[in-house]
Write a protein that holds these residues in place. Sequence first.
Motif: not given
Length: 481
Positions: A290-312
């Motif tokens: 359940l923990f690992f499946v839930r980790s996959g559920l939390s995966f943010r595909l948009d965060a991976l492909v979109n630029n974010s200034t939160a970390v630089g």
Amino acid sequence: MLSPLFGDVMETNSVATVIISIALMLFLGFSMTRLTKRLRLPNVTAYIVVGILIGPFCLNLVPATVIDGMDFLSDIALAFIAFSTGEFFKLSTLKKNGMKVVIITVLEACLATVVVFIVTYCILGVDLGFSIVLAALASATAPASTVMTIRQTGAHGDFVDTLLQVVALDDVVGLIEYSVAISLALSISLGSASVGATGILKPIGINLGVLLLGGLFGLFLKLLMPKKRSKDNRLIISVSLIFAFCGICALLDVSPLLGCMSMGTVYINITNDEKLFKQLNYFTPPILLLFFVRSGLSFRLDALVNNSTAVGNTPLLVIGVVYFVVRIVGKYAGAFLGCLITGKPKEVRNYLGLALIPQAGVAIGLAALGARTLGGETGVALETVILSSSVLYELVGPACAKLSLYLSKSYSNKIEDIVPVEELDECGKPISAVELLIQRIQVIQAELPHNTVSEEEQAFLEAAEDQIAALSSIQMRGRRG
């Protein structure tokens, strides 16, 4: 897909939504392992992939309220992992292994951390706090796929012994690094970019306090485990204490990992009770799934492909790819240097780093904790990078581990190497090929296990048998009465 259906159900029965979601996660997680097993990939890969597929960016089968409500799973799953890690810290084992394994482990873990930090912060210009936490997570290794490969190949020898000892100690170094790193990152986010002595000593003091508290819990666990205690009650007591410790740490807003590891270490050293760890290992697979499946559920595909200034200004996709490559370089270089210093033979020195590539369980759990602690886009970015890289590590890790075992000559595909026998008879004359084959078959038959039940399953079955015996005794007394 099922979101409209869930939307209607949630208005009338939210309990049904939660139960159905958990059932889907368990069944689909198991189903995916049927495929990954054929591909010889670890179960963790299957669980993460299922989470991504049924998550909000693919099939959207699990409502966001359920995903958010299962946030506590990371604490519980990692608490069990950390407690089980304590089993490897028997004083007798540590004395026997000496300092060589410790030196190798510290160097390969810390060098991976240093290299990742230098590249992300100094070269890519990533945020300081984010770089510190990401670099700390680079030290963790996933031993499951490596151990699975060793069992499949039947590898043995100095390389395998060193590898197993290193991966047992590796996550401990990672837990310590993370505990200090997350405290430093919080100090940086709340104050200035420069952290003084207080900012460094405070998290160390907090971690020492958590270690002490965990040790006290381990002592308390021993006091609650007299010899007459039934096995089912032993399981209940140990689970309740682990949960209680997690709750206290959550209340104090500190990580329970080092404390749970300390609890397991103290308990195993004062009781030598390995069966409790076997029971817990047999009890935890659904929780970890359940923990690992839930980790996959939390995966943010948009965060991976979109630029974010939160970390630089560097895109997360670039950070993820660089992290994936640089961590491998750091692990290999650290293992090579550690083996060189401790005088290990070249077969171990040249190929140990290849077997330390996989990364999943502890790193994913720590990333989940870090995401919750850091919060906002920074937390999402951290979990996204670790999850995406972990999937890649679990895809290439087993192949690299098998290659390292082969190159280090820890196993062979030739039957004469796998089952060596005397090739001369009592008179010194060569034995025929047929006779040699018969002898090798006899050796293999003698070494086959008579009991196919694992130690974990045996411990759990014994607990069930004790419970059945107790119930039968009560029923007999009732009939006599």
